[in-house]
Design a protein around this motif. Sequence first.
Motif, mmCIF file in Angstrom:
data_model
loop_
_atom_site.group_PDB
_atom_site.id
_atom_site.type_symbol
_atom_site.label_atom_id
_atom_site.label_comp_id
_atom_site.label_asym_id
_atom_site.label_seq_id
_atom_site.Cartn_x
_atom_site.Cartn_y
_atom_site.Cartn_z
ATOM 1 N N UNK A 83 1.108 -0.875 -0.267
ATOM 2 C CA UNK A 83 -0.221 0.198 -0.234
ATOM 3 C C UNK A 83 0.529 1.172 0.379
ATOM 4 N N UNK A 84 1.575 0.971 0.823
ATOM 5 C CA UNK A 84 3.186 2.384 0.637
ATOM 6 C C UNK A 84 3.344 2.767 -0.441
ATOM 7 N N UNK A 85 3.718 1.790 -1.143
ATOM 8 C CA UNK A 85 4.581 1.912 -2.458
ATOM 9 C C UNK A 85 3.344 2.083 -3.458
ATOM 10 N N UNK A 86 2.096 1.455 -3.768
ATOM 11 C CA UNK A 86 1.200 2.538 -4.383
ATOM 12 C C UNK A 86 1.217 3.658 -4.049
ATOM 13 N N UNK A 87 0.997 4.056 -2.422
ATOM 14 C CA UNK A 87 0.780 5.403 -2.601
ATOM 15 C C UNK A 87 2.229 6.401 -2.554
ATOM 16 N N UNK A 88 2.996 6.108 -2.718
ATOM 17 C CA UNK A 88 4.189 6.934 -3.878
ATOM 18 C C UNK A 88 4.491 6.730 -4.622
ATOM 19 N N UNK A 89 3.994 5.564 -6.209
ATOM 20 C CA UNK A 89 3.826 5.657 -7.231
ATOM 21 C C UNK A 89 3.022 6.439 -7.945
ATOM 22 N N UNK A 90 1.428 6.824 -7.078
ATOM 23 C CA UNK A 90 0.611 7.514 -7.333
ATOM 24 C C UNK A 90 0.550 8.928 -7.293
ATOM 25 N N UNK A 91 1.514 9.254 -5.741
ATOM 26 C CA UNK A 91 2.059 10.937 -5.708
ATOM 27 C C UNK A 91 2.962 10.924 -7.309
ATOM 28 N N UNK A 92 3.637 10.178 -7.444
ATOM 29 C CA UNK A 92 4.531 10.077 -8.537
ATOM 30 C C UNK A 92 4.277 10.541 -9.546
ATOM 31 N N UNK A 93 2.706 10.330 -9.502
ATOM 32 C CA UNK A 93 1.880 9.890 -11.168
ATOM 33 C C UNK A 93 1.950 11.139 -10.882
ATOM 34 N N UNK A 94 0.841 11.573 -10.204
ATOM 35 C CA UNK A 94 0.535 12.809 -9.901
ATOM 36 C C UNK A 94 0.844 13.772 -10.608
ATOM 37 N N UNK A 95 2.325 13.826 -9.982
ATOM 38 C CA UNK A 95 2.967 15.000 -10.232
ATOM 39 C C UNK A 95 3.669 15.075 -11.330
ATOM 40 N N UNK A 96 3.327 14.000 -11.971
ATOM 41 C CA UNK A 96 4.041 13.757 -13.602
ATOM 42 C C UNK A 96 3.069 14.389 -14.533
ATOM 43 N N UNK A 97 2.933 15.554 -15.424
ATOM 44 C CA UNK A 97 2.120 15.807 -16.182
ATOM 45 C C UNK A 97 2.304 15.436 -17.579
ATOM 46 N N UNK A 98 3.142 14.150 -17.815
ATOM 47 C CA UNK A 98 2.834 13.478 -19.401
ATOM 48 C C UNK A 98 1.895 11.855 -18.905
ATOM 49 N N UNK A 99 1.485 11.674 -17.107
ATOM 50 C CA UNK A 99 1.035 10.602 -16.897
ATOM 51 C C UNK A 99 -0.191 10.371 -17.883
ATOM 52 N N UNK A 100 -0.665 9.597 -17.581
ATOM 53 C CA UNK A 100 -2.048 9.186 -18.080
ATOM 54 C C UNK A 100 -2.904 8.486 -17.251
#
Length: 57
Positions: A14-31
Amino acid sequence: MTIEAHLATLEKKHGVLEEELHEALNSPSCEDELISELKRRKLRIKDEIERLRSSTH
């Protein structure tokens, strides 16, 4: 695997997914599809954690 060990593994995932989600939300190119998938996976793990915790009490 004990319930405690399983819970610890799920909490780590869950923590790893939280980090991935945070990175994805901060990436303008993320789908949006990737963000939605991360949120769904995170929610499934959270639900499993809650189910396990409630079954042990």
